[in-house]
Design a protein around this motif. Structure first.
Motif, short mmCIF file in Angstrom:
data_model
loop_
_atom_site.label_atom_id
_atom_site.label_comp_id
_atom_site.label_asym_id
_atom_site.label_seq_id
_atom_site.Cartn_x
_atom_site.Cartn_y
_atom_site.Cartn_z
N ASN A 58 0.82 -1.22 0.00
CA ASN A 58 0.00 0.00 0.00
C ASN A 58 0.85 1.27 0.00
OD1 ASN A 58 -2.53 -1.29 -0.01
ND2 ASN A 58 -2.38 -1.65 2.19
N ALA A 59 1.90 1.27 -0.81
CA ALA A 59 2.78 2.44 -0.88
C ALA A 59 2.07 3.63 -1.51
CB ALA A 59 4.03 2.10 -1.68
N GLU A 60 0.99 3.40 -2.25
CA GLU A 60 0.26 4.51 -2.86
C GLU A 60 -0.59 5.27 -1.86
OE1 GLU A 60 -2.00 2.51 -5.81
OE2 GLU A 60 -3.33 1.54 -4.37
N LYS A 61 -0.70 4.76 -0.64
CA LYS A 61 -1.53 5.41 0.38
C LYS A 61 -0.73 6.13 1.44
CE LYS A 61 -5.18 2.03 -0.27
NZ LYS A 61 -5.95 0.94 0.33
N VAL A 62 0.57 6.39 1.18
CA VAL A 62 1.36 7.15 2.14
C VAL A 62 0.93 8.61 2.10
CG1 VAL A 62 3.37 5.64 2.02
CG2 VAL A 62 3.20 7.58 0.47
N ARG A 63 1.37 9.36 3.10
CA ARG A 63 0.98 10.77 3.12
C ARG A 63 2.18 11.62 3.53
NH1 ARG A 63 -0.45 12.98 8.17
NH2 ARG A 63 -0.31 11.49 9.87
N PHE A 64 2.09 12.88 3.14
CA PHE A 64 3.06 13.89 3.55
C PHE A 64 2.38 14.83 4.53
CE2 PHE A 64 5.30 13.12 -0.58
CZ PHE A 64 6.54 12.84 -0.05
N THR A 65 3.16 15.51 5.34
CA THR A 65 2.61 16.54 6.22
C THR A 65 2.70 17.88 5.50
OG1 THR A 65 4.76 16.84 7.25
CG2 THR A 65 3.23 15.30 8.32
N GLY A 66 1.90 18.81 5.92
CA GLY A 66 1.91 20.14 5.32
C GLY A 66 1.42 20.10 3.89
N ASN A 67 1.96 20.97 3.05
CA ASN A 67 1.56 21.01 1.64
C ASN A 67 2.67 20.49 0.74
OD1 ASN A 67 3.28 23.11 2.00
ND2 ASN A 67 2.06 24.62 0.89
N LYS A 68 3.34 19.42 1.17
CA LYS A 68 4.44 18.86 0.39
C LYS A 68 3.96 18.23 -0.91
CE LYS A 68 7.54 17.95 4.22
NZ LYS A 68 6.80 17.66 5.42
N TRP A 69 2.70 17.82 -0.99
CA TRP A 69 2.21 17.24 -2.25
C TRP A 69 2.34 18.25 -3.39
CZ3 TRP A 69 2.30 12.39 -2.67
CH2 TRP A 69 1.86 11.53 -1.68
N GLU A 70 2.19 19.53 -3.10
CA GLU A 70 2.28 20.55 -4.14
C GLU A 70 3.68 21.15 -4.26
OE1 GLU A 70 -0.21 20.90 -1.66
OE2 GLU A 70 -1.65 19.80 -2.89
N THR A 71 4.44 21.20 -3.18
CA THR A 71 5.71 21.92 -3.19
C THR A 71 6.94 21.03 -3.35
OG1 THR A 71 5.82 21.86 -0.78
CG2 THR A 71 4.78 23.78 -1.80
N LYS A 72 6.89 19.80 -2.92
CA LYS A 72 8.07 18.92 -2.99
C LYS A 72 8.31 18.47 -4.42
CE LYS A 72 10.22 14.91 -0.89
NZ LYS A 72 11.45 15.66 -0.69
N THR A 73 9.57 18.56 -4.86
CA THR A 73 9.93 18.12 -6.21
C THR A 73 11.03 17.09 -6.14
OG1 THR A 73 11.56 19.88 -6.45
CG2 THR A 73 9.33 20.33 -7.26
N TYR A 74 11.02 16.18 -7.08
CA TYR A 74 12.07 15.17 -7.24
C TYR A 74 12.85 15.52 -8.50
CZ TYR A 74 9.62 12.50 -3.72
OH TYR A 74 9.03 12.10 -2.55
N ASN A 75 14.16 15.68 -8.36
CA ASN A 75 15.01 16.07 -9.48
C ASN A 75 15.76 14.87 -10.03
OD1 ASN A 75 14.23 18.71 -9.00
ND2 ASN A 75 15.97 19.11 -7.66
N HIS A 76 15.93 14.86 -11.34
CA HIS A 76 16.68 13.80 -12.02
C HIS A 76 17.45 14.44 -13.16
CE1 HIS A 76 17.69 10.09 -14.02
NE2 HIS A 76 17.09 10.51 -15.12
N TYR A 77 18.72 14.14 -13.28
CA TYR A 77 19.54 14.71 -14.33
C TYR A 77 19.87 13.65 -15.36
CZ TYR A 77 23.04 17.55 -16.63
OH TYR A 77 23.74 18.26 -17.56
N THR A 78 19.64 13.94 -16.64
CA THR A 78 19.82 12.97 -17.71
C THR A 78 21.24 12.92 -18.27
OG1 THR A 78 19.21 14.54 -19.42
CG2 THR A 78 17.43 13.28 -18.42
N HIS A 79 22.13 13.77 -17.77
CA HIS A 79 23.51 13.88 -18.23
C HIS A 79 23.62 14.43 -19.64
CE1 HIS A 79 25.05 12.20 -14.57
NE2 HIS A 79 24.18 11.22 -14.67
N TYR A 80 22.61 15.11 -20.10
CA TYR A 80 22.66 15.91 -21.32
C TYR A 80 22.59 17.38 -20.91
CZ TYR A 80 21.99 11.87 -24.33
OH TYR A 80 22.16 10.69 -24.99
#
Length: 143
Positions: A58-80
């Protein structure tokens, strides 16, 4: 008399299953990282892989505190050139819900060969079922 030093050969590995429904991501990730590293055992050795296997359902049912759903970002660099990709947490939940928890745990284990070996013992599933019934996992009670 010599001092006992735990290593991968003389460590008994257990399988634990954790239900992630309505649990805060960071607090859950700390508990999972401690189990993967073996810090919950009295024979914990920092430079050896003495941890246990963890199955998260049930990893799809985890939650964040505050308004992290809108503000938290995950960064990934493609090396280009100009290849920085940013994905918001809400979009990551829609695309790959298991990746949110995997990234949180990955950042809490050592950043070396040992940490990568410990991360292979983490199995995350978005839904309520998993395919590790043969290992007879035990329900882990979170503190």
């Amino acid at each position: 008399m010599s001092t006992f030093m735990a290593n991968a050969n003389n460590t008994k590995r257990e399988w634990y299953v954790i239900d992630a429904t309505d649990l805060v991501v960071g607090r859950l990730a700390v508990q999972i990282a401690n189990i993967l590293r073996g810090k919950h055992k009295p024979v914990y050795t920092p430079h050896c892989d003495t941890g246990d296997f963890v199955i998260v359902v049930n990893a799809e049912k985890v939650r964040f505190t505050g308004n992290k759903w809108e503000t938290k970002t995950y960064n990934h660099y493609t090396h280009y050139a100009g290849g920085l990709k940013k994905i918001e947490a809400l979009e990551m939940l829609e695309r790959r819900p298991d990746q949110i928890l995997r990234e949180a745990v990955r950042r809490m284990v050592p950043r070396n060969r040992l940490g990568r070996a410990q991360m292979t013992k983490l199995k995350i599933y978005a839904g309520p079922t998993h395919e590790h019934q043969a290992q007879q996992p035990k329900e882990f009670k979170l503190a």
